[in-house]
Scaffold this active site. Structure first.
Site, PDB file in Angstrom:
ATOM      1  N   THR A   1     -29.518 102.255  89.088  1.00  0.00           N
ATOM      2  CA  THR A   1     -28.320 102.231  89.978  1.00  0.00           C
ATOM      3  C   THR A   1     -26.833 103.043  89.417  1.00  0.00           C
ATOM      4  O   THR A   1     -26.682 103.724  90.279  1.00  0.00           O
ATOM      5  CB  THR A   1     -27.997 101.017  89.494  1.00  0.00           C
ATOM      6  OG1 THR A   1     -28.903  99.672  89.669  1.00  0.00           O
ATOM      7  CG2 THR A   1     -26.909 100.052  90.156  1.00  0.00           C
TER       8      THR A   1
ATOM      9  N   GLY B   1     -32.178  99.422  76.483  1.00  0.00           N
ATOM     10  CA  GLY B   1     -33.868 100.426  75.507  1.00  0.00           C
ATOM     11  C   GLY B   1     -34.853 100.495  76.307  1.00  0.00           C
ATOM     12  O   GLY B   1     -35.936 101.221  76.376  1.00  0.00           O
TER      13      GLY B   1
ATOM     14  N   GLU C   1     -27.661 106.096  74.210  1.00  0.00           N
ATOM     15  CA  GLU C   1     -26.738 104.842  75.435  1.00  0.00           C
ATOM     16  C   GLU C   1     -25.589 104.448  74.434  1.00  0.00           C
ATOM     17  O   GLU C   1     -24.366 104.299  75.011  1.00  0.00           O
ATOM     18  CB  GLU C   1     -27.838 103.942  76.117  1.00  0.00           C
ATOM     19  CG  GLU C   1     -28.736 104.822  76.951  1.00  0.00           C
ATOM     20  CD  GLU C   1     -29.479 103.730  77.447  1.00  0.00           C
ATOM     21  OE1 GLU C   1     -29.952 104.438  78.020  1.00  0.00           O
ATOM     22  OE2 GLU C   1     -29.887 102.643  77.434  1.00  0.00           O
TER      23      GLU C   1
END
Length: 234
Positions: free
Chosen positions: A34, A99, A107
């Site tokens: 996405t 993860g 992240e």
């Protein structure tokens, strides 16, 4: 393009349109199917030469480059105006499991460095409680020589299964993260108290970071099965 794929694109575009600061200087960009559309939308901005994008890993670095955006690093720019990323699972309080793509430490570093963290995903990532939809376990990045000890520790904390993630067909042996660490996937079933579980795991010697993200995201956009976009906020 399928209805779901179109919805993912619309969710990503709406996330950027609704949240991108007009005078942003530093922008975090994550990875995932996405977030591809997030990078695409940001790449369409007329002022894209006026800000620098910070990646969470190799894939997001490529997304930044492929969309003609300026590339920086978190070492250079640690105060971000906004960051966008995907998630493996999202609950209504915007607790996340991340993860699955093995980049959880970077992240989280990018997410907590941003004034606002926006999640973009598809409807399959929505869940009443963490661990209900995402069955692979909580990703945990660890120092390599601690994996035997940490495996025992996680089981003593209540983990049902603990698996050292393997590289698969492309690699004999464990996955190595961008930080030269190992990844463990620990299945705790449904996680009723993600803050407490994160804190317990994080306190173990050898653990670098967990894939439980709490009190970080402020809004999440979802591409729905029917082609529409929904969102959760806190």
């Amino acid at each position: 393009m399928s209805l779901v794929e179109e919805a993912k694109k619309q969710a990503a575009y709406k996330a950027v349109d609704d949240n991108f600061p007009p005078h942003a200087k530093y922008v975090g960009i994550g990875s995932g199917s996405t977030v591809v559309y997030v990078a695409e939308r940001i790449g369409q901005l007329k002022n894209k030469d006026s800000f620098i994008c910070i990646p969470t890993g190799f894939q997001s670095k490529q997304l930044i480059i492929d969309n003609g955006l300026k590339l920086g690093t978190i070492e250079q720019f640690s105060d971000l105006d906004i960051a966008f990323d995907g998630a493996d699972e999202v609950d209504p309080q915007l607790n996340l499991i991340k993860g699955g793509g093995a980049c959880l430490f970077q992240e989280k570093l990018v997410a907590v460095s941003a004034k606002k963290f926006v999640v973009v995903a598809d409807y399959r990532k929505k869940s009443d409680v963490l661990g209900k939809q995402w069955k692979q376990g909580i990703p945990i990045e660890i120092v390599p020589n601690s994996y035997v000890k940490i495996t025992k520790d996680l089981k003593s904390l209540g983990a049902i299964t603990v698996t050292l993630r393997q590289g698969g067909k492309a690699k004999a042996g464990p996955i190595i993260t961008d930080n030269n660490n190992f990844l463990i996937d620990a299945d705790f079933g449904e996680v009723k108290d993600p803050v407490s579980l994160h804190n317990k795991i994080k306190s173990l010697v050898g653990v670098v970071e967990t894939g439980i993200f709490t009190n970080v995201a402020s809004v999440s956009y979802f591409g729905e099965e029917d082609g529409k976009v929904s969102q959760w906020t806190v």
